[in-house]
Design an enzyme around this catalytic site. Structure first.
Site, mmCIF file in Angstrom:
data_model
loop_
_atom_site.group_PDB
_atom_site.id
_atom_site.type_symbol
_atom_site.label_atom_id
_atom_site.label_comp_id
_atom_site.label_asym_id
_atom_site.label_seq_id
_atom_site.Cartn_x
_atom_site.Cartn_y
_atom_site.Cartn_z
ATOM 1 N N CYS A 146 -1.171 7.373 1.360
ATOM 2 C CA CYS A 146 -2.123 8.367 0.852
ATOM 3 C C CYS A 146 -2.690 9.105 2.053
ATOM 4 O O CYS A 146 -3.681 8.670 2.642
ATOM 5 C CB CYS A 146 -3.231 7.702 0.040
ATOM 6 S SG CYS A 146 -4.497 8.858 -0.545
ATOM 7 N N THR A 167 -6.811 11.910 -13.876
ATOM 8 C CA THR A 167 -5.665 11.730 -12.993
ATOM 9 C C THR A 167 -4.371 11.411 -13.744
ATOM 10 O O THR A 167 -3.285 11.817 -13.323
ATOM 11 C CB THR A 167 -5.962 10.634 -11.939
ATOM 12 O OG1 THR A 167 -4.873 10.524 -11.029
ATOM 13 C CG2 THR A 167 -6.199 9.276 -12.600
ATOM 14 N N ASP A 216 2.927 7.027 -13.407
ATOM 15 C CA ASP A 216 3.143 6.381 -12.113
ATOM 16 C C ASP A 216 4.640 6.377 -11.841
ATOM 17 O O ASP A 216 5.414 5.798 -12.599
ATOM 18 C CB ASP A 216 2.597 4.953 -12.150
ATOM 19 C CG ASP A 216 2.494 4.315 -10.772
ATOM 20 O OD1 ASP A 216 3.278 4.692 -9.881
ATOM 21 O OD2 ASP A 216 1.636 3.421 -10.588
ATOM 22 N N GLU A 264 3.734 8.824 -1.692
ATOM 23 C CA GLU A 264 2.446 9.501 -1.822
ATOM 24 C C GLU A 264 2.146 9.878 -3.272
ATOM 25 O O GLU A 264 3.024 10.271 -4.032
ATOM 26 C CB GLU A 264 2.479 10.774 -0.960
ATOM 27 C CG GLU A 264 1.231 11.596 -0.951
ATOM 28 C CD GLU A 264 0.263 11.201 0.153
ATOM 29 O OE1 GLU A 264 -0.954 11.295 -0.093
ATOM 30 O OE2 GLU A 264 0.728 10.830 1.249
ATOM 31 N N GLY A 265 0.860 9.789 -3.621
ATOM 32 C CA GLY A 265 0.419 10.269 -4.924
ATOM 33 C C GLY A 265 1.048 9.545 -6.096
ATOM 34 O O GLY A 265 1.467 10.172 -7.059
ATOM 35 N N HIS A 306 0.848 -1.205 0.000
ATOM 36 C CA HIS A 306 0.000 0.000 0.000
ATOM 37 C C HIS A 306 0.878 1.248 0.000
ATOM 38 O O HIS A 306 1.707 1.424 0.894
ATOM 39 C CB HIS A 306 -0.909 -0.003 1.228
ATOM 40 C CG HIS A 306 -1.958 1.069 1.220
ATOM 41 N ND1 HIS A 306 -3.198 0.884 0.636
ATOM 42 C CD2 HIS A 306 -1.951 2.329 1.690
ATOM 43 C CE1 HIS A 306 -3.910 1.989 0.764
ATOM 44 N NE2 HIS A 306 -3.169 2.884 1.402
ATOM 45 N N LYS A 312 1.473 -3.641 -11.015
ATOM 46 C CA LYS A 312 2.167 -3.789 -9.728
ATOM 47 C C LYS A 312 2.687 -5.212 -9.572
ATOM 48 O O LYS A 312 3.808 -5.415 -9.077
ATOM 49 C CB LYS A 312 1.226 -3.439 -8.566
ATOM 50 C CG LYS A 312 1.891 -3.510 -7.195
ATOM 51 C CD LYS A 312 0.906 -3.259 -6.059
ATOM 52 C CE LYS A 312 0.450 -1.830 -6.008
ATOM 53 N NZ LYS A 312 -0.371 -1.557 -4.783
ATOM 54 N N ARG A 342 6.070 5.288 -8.979
ATOM 55 C CA ARG A 342 6.417 4.417 -7.849
ATOM 56 C C ARG A 342 7.466 3.376 -8.221
ATOM 57 O O ARG A 342 7.605 2.994 -9.384
ATOM 58 C CB ARG A 342 5.158 3.731 -7.327
ATOM 59 C CG ARG A 342 4.202 4.664 -6.625
ATOM 60 C CD ARG A 342 2.933 3.972 -6.207
ATOM 61 N NE ARG A 342 2.117 3.568 -7.351
ATOM 62 C CZ ARG A 342 0.929 2.985 -7.256
ATOM 63 N NH1 ARG A 342 0.426 2.717 -6.040
ATOM 64 N NH2 ARG A 342 0.247 2.652 -8.327
ATOM 65 N N GLN A 379 -9.113 0.711 0.579
ATOM 66 C CA GLN A 379 -8.168 -0.367 0.285
ATOM 67 C C GLN A 379 -7.286 -0.672 1.493
ATOM 68 O O GLN A 379 -7.001 -1.836 1.769
ATOM 69 C CB GLN A 379 -7.311 0.009 -0.909
ATOM 70 C CG GLN A 379 -8.056 -0.025 -2.234
ATOM 71 C CD GLN A 379 -7.123 0.090 -3.413
ATOM 72 O OE1 GLN A 379 -6.094 0.765 -3.368
ATOM 73 N NE2 GLN A 379 -7.465 -0.588 -4.486
ATOM 74 N N CYS A 420 -10.558 9.237 -3.749
ATOM 75 C CA CYS A 420 -9.854 8.021 -4.144
ATOM 76 C C CYS A 420 -10.441 6.843 -3.375
ATOM 77 O O CYS A 420 -11.360 7.006 -2.581
ATOM 78 C CB CYS A 420 -8.349 8.165 -3.880
ATOM 79 S SG CYS A 420 -7.932 8.345 -2.126
#
Length: 369
Positions: free
Chosen positions: A229, A289, A301, A267-268, A226, A329, A303, A245, A240
């Site tokens: 957020c 988004t 993204d 974050e984000g 996770h 992911k 991440r 989640q 969101c």
């Protein structure tokens, strides 16, 4: 590759120092093998004083340039490129205030930048400079110029950073994560929970692991990765589905008898809290988004899941059943060396405030909702 003279701890410390200077609006020197040294300044935090200092450090024959991701340049009608970086030569009349109105799409500039722009290669020092701005949580826009051959002694004390250090930083920080604290933490949805904090050796951003119940490590462990957020997890935002989640994952793992939830500080989708709020402003104007992130100059993204793989291995978890709606992911975790044996569906009802957001995640980001 990391430059040989740097240990992992000294590299992380050097980059952390440079990132702090960028956030404070201070110029720094960027070095790259086979390229001249450059002096760089984050456009977002530039002030009149730092602008003057930057100008005094840059070679006057070359001048200063604004480096922008192509997505932001396209939004300013400077380029048709949608990927990569572009460079815009700056005139002497440009001020920090003007610059900041150009780089932030939530602002309305009084004037717009004029081309032409130069498309830059992925291996240029500019790519590392923009990467440093992202690591600092700033808008990905940099002013840079070639460092003058002779600079005044009182200007010489600048933080220095190399392209290789910036490129290695995120992976190295993840690979150097260590457990630094742990305690029992009874939760509303799972009273038998232990929280473990991880931090890179030598300092840096912390991530958390919640060990819920009694997971069997000889079997694939039910796991949720996770991303932080604050607006959804803490404030209960309806824009969101992150809060649902998070709490839903804790409940599901507890009901299954045990598992792990990793709470990653990204974050984000990796752009940071302030930039996420900027993206929300754009969404209020009807931009979805994905395009909001692109107009800010970020990837869809940002991440990275290396930290997740490192943390799970440290906890003795070798195989996971992953609670996620995002097949990307799953693939990213596998590329990070994690054995994902199953994707477990993890969706929740929409509300009037996040219906469009969820539709965009399904249609444009490939989430299975």
């Amino acid at each position: 590759m990391v430059s040989a003279p740097f240990s992992s701890e000294s590299l992380l410390r050097s980059v952390d120092t440079a990132l702090a200077d960028l956030r404070h609006g201070l110029p720094l020197v960027l070095n790259a093998e086979n390229f001249p040294s450059h002096v760089v300044l984050a456009a977002e935090t530039a002030s009149s004083d730092s602008w003057q200092r930057l100008s005094s450090l840059a070679a006057p024959a070359v001048g200063l340039s604004l480096i922008l991701p192509a997505g932001r340049a396209a939004a300013l009608n400077l380029s048709l490129q949608q990927t990569g970086l572009v460079s815009l030569a700056l005139s002497k009349e440009v001020t920090p205030a003007t610059l900041q109105s150009w780089i932030d799409p939530t602002e309305t500039p009084a004037t717009f930048p004029q081309g032409p722009v130069l498309v830059l290669g992925a291996g240029s020092p500019a790519a590392a400079a923009v990467g440093a701005a992202k690591l600092a949580g700033l808008l990905p826009a940099i002013v840079m110029g070639r460092l003058a051959e002779i600079i005044a002694p009182d200007q010489a004390h600048l933080a220095q950073i190399s392209r290789d250090q910036v490129l290695a930083y995120k992976q190295l920080a993840a690979q150097n994560l260590r457990q630094v604290g742990a305690a029992q933490l009874p939760l509303t949805e799972a009273e038998n929970t232990r929280v473990v904090a991880f931090r890179p050796h030598g300092g840096g951003t912390e991530h958390l692991a919640l060990i819920i119940g009694a997971p069997r490590l000889d079997l694939p462990v039910l796991t949720r990765i996770h991303s932080q957020c604050l607006t959804g997890d803490l404030l209960g935002s309806l824009r969101c589905d992150c809060g649902d989640q998070l709490r839903g994952a804790i409940s599901a793992i507890a009901a299954a008898g045990g598992g792990v939830l990793l709470y990653l500080a990204q974050e984000g989708r990796g752009i940071g809290l302030v930039n996420k709020l900027r993206a929300y402003r754009l969404q209020e104007r009807g931009i979805d988004t994905v395009d909001a992130n692109l107009q800010l100059g970020f990837e869809e993204d940002e991440r990275d899941y290396t930290a997740a793989a490192v943390m799970l291995r440290d906890l003795g978890v070798g195989r996971v059943r992953l609670l996620t709606n995002n097949p990307h992911k799953v693939e990213a975790l596998r590329q990070a060396g994690l054995d994902v044996t199953e994707r477990v569906q993890h969706r929740f009802p929409a509300n009037p405030h996040n219906q469009g957001y969820l539709e965009t995640k399904a249609k444009r980001a490939g989430h299975i909702l």
